[in-house]
Design an enzyme around this catalytic site. Structure first.
Site, short mmCIF file in Angstrom:
data_model
loop_
_atom_site.label_atom_id
_atom_site.label_comp_id
_atom_site.label_asym_id
_atom_site.label_seq_id
_atom_site.Cartn_x
_atom_site.Cartn_y
_atom_site.Cartn_z
N LYS A 53 0.84 -1.21 0.00
CA LYS A 53 0.00 0.00 0.00
C LYS A 53 0.88 1.25 0.00
O LYS A 53 0.57 2.23 -0.68
CB LYS A 53 -0.96 -0.03 1.20
CG LYS A 53 -2.05 -1.10 1.06
CD LYS A 53 -2.82 -1.36 2.34
CE LYS A 53 -3.72 -2.58 2.21
NZ LYS A 53 -4.41 -2.95 3.45
N GLN A 97 -4.40 -1.49 9.79
CA GLN A 97 -4.36 -2.83 9.19
C GLN A 97 -4.96 -3.85 10.15
O GLN A 97 -4.61 -3.91 11.32
CB GLN A 97 -2.91 -3.19 8.83
CG GLN A 97 -2.75 -4.52 8.10
CD GLN A 97 -3.37 -4.55 6.71
OE1 GLN A 97 -3.53 -3.53 6.05
NE2 GLN A 97 -3.73 -5.74 6.25
N ASP A 120 -10.77 2.97 4.69
CA ASP A 120 -11.22 1.59 4.49
C ASP A 120 -12.73 1.44 4.43
O ASP A 120 -13.24 0.37 4.13
CB ASP A 120 -10.75 0.75 5.70
CG ASP A 120 -9.55 -0.10 5.37
OD1 ASP A 120 -9.46 -0.56 4.23
OD2 ASP A 120 -8.73 -0.30 6.28
N1 GUN Z 1 -6.84 -6.84 6.42
C1 GUN Z 1 -7.30 -7.63 5.43
N2 GUN Z 1 -8.03 -6.91 4.55
C2 GUN Z 1 -8.02 -5.64 5.00
C3 GUN Z 1 -8.59 -4.44 4.52
O1 GUN Z 1 -9.26 -4.37 3.49
N3 GUN Z 1 -8.35 -3.33 5.28
C4 GUN Z 1 -7.62 -3.38 6.42
N4 GUN Z 1 -7.46 -2.25 7.10
N5 GUN Z 1 -7.08 -4.47 6.90
C5 GUN Z 1 -7.28 -5.60 6.18
#
Ligand code: GUN
Length: 284
Positions: A53, A97, A120
């Site tokens: 990311k 995350q 998110d």
């Molecule tokens: N962990 C697995 N998928 C995601 C996601 O889409 N966003 C976040 N923040 N953590 C994750």
């Protein structure tokens, strides 16, 4: 039948170009944009996801402000870091995350992110907006799956979609999104999970099947209606090898299918960039 590949790298590349242009316009206008990221613990896959990311952001000129905490960090310390990011005008959006280590209350942590900085779409306010059909940031993986299906003109509207899995990041919000009256959605959605009797017979009814359970090889060829579209969104790891919820031979019966690598993952990251730029545009 040989299934047509749903190439997430290709579609994500196009979205990234469009989002990159918007980020460049913000930079030209003198707006500094940063994404705040919070990672807790030493989960290898999570570290890799966050690193990817950051690389995506760098590509389009968005700075990352990263905080990495050890697994024994207290919830209060994590929330304090989020509050600092909330107060920083350069940080337009924040990503926590998931999963967080056991003992940390995920809901309380997500609640501490300002809703308009929630990249998110997982803050309760933004999930509430999704339920109401009000505009707001959409959870990245569900939004990416809808974009991917739509790009390849997979019929979804009026069709039966089976979502396997009910997790916070994919299954639950995806089911809501696909049932909404909006282009590329408007489907009859069935959610199945490990507690459902004879899951296979329900999956077999799907014109589109999205596997988001995180159980390697869960979806087998006998569970798929010939010609259906199959999206592998759930992953698990065997050491450093990424495993899909969808068995390889499903491609023999499906009409469309995501590759094991380069399907949903790049779409999730592209939608995250899209949400990050949208938050920065709103803030300027
Ligand atoms: N962990 C697995 N998928 C995601 C996601 O889409 N966003 C976040 N923040 N953590 C994750």
């Amino acid at each position: 039948m040989t299934a047509q590949l749903l190439d997430g790298e290709l579609v994500a590349g196009r979205i990234k170009m469009e989002v990159g242009d918007r980020a460049a316009r913000l930079a030209t206008a003198g707006r500094k944009v940063a994404l705040g990221t919070i990672l807790v613990g030493d989960d290898g896959p999570s570290e890799r996801y966050v690193a990817m990311k950051h690389a995506d952001c760098e590509q389009i000129g968005i700075r990352s402000a990263h905080r990495h905490f050890g697994s024994s960090t207290s919830q209060a310390e994590i929330i304090e870091a989020i509050q600092e990011m909330n107060a920083d005008p350069e940080i337009a959006s924040i990503l926590v995350q998931l999963p967080l280590p056991i003992g940390i209350n995920e809901e309380e942590v997500l609640l501490s992110v300002l809703p308009h900085k929630d990249v998110d779409g997982l803050h309760p306010v933004n999930l509430g907006k999704l339920v109401m059909g009000a505009p707001g940031p959409l959870p990245c993986t569900p939004a990416g799956i809808v974009e991917l299906l739509s790009h390849y003109k997979v019929p979804v509207e009026g069709k039966r979609v089976v979502v396997i899995g009910r997790g916070l990041t994919i299954g639950r919000p995806l089911a809501l999104l696909l049932a909404m009256r909006r282009p590329g959605c408007n489907a009859a959605v069935t959610v199945v999970h490990t507690g459902v009797d004879d899951m296979a017979s329900l999956v077999r009814e799907g014109d589109v099947v999205v596997a988001a359970a995180g159980v390697a090889g869960l979806v087998t060829k006998d569970m798929i209606k010939p010609g259906a579209a199959v999206v592998g969104a759930g992953t698990s790891w065997e050491g450093k090898k990424l495993l899909s919820d969808v068995a390889d031979d499903v491609a023999e019966v499906a009409g469309w299918i995501t590759p094991r690598i380069g399907g949903v993952g790049p779409m999730t990251r592209a939608m995250l960039l899209s949400n990050a730029v949208a938050a920065a545009e709103k803030a300027s």
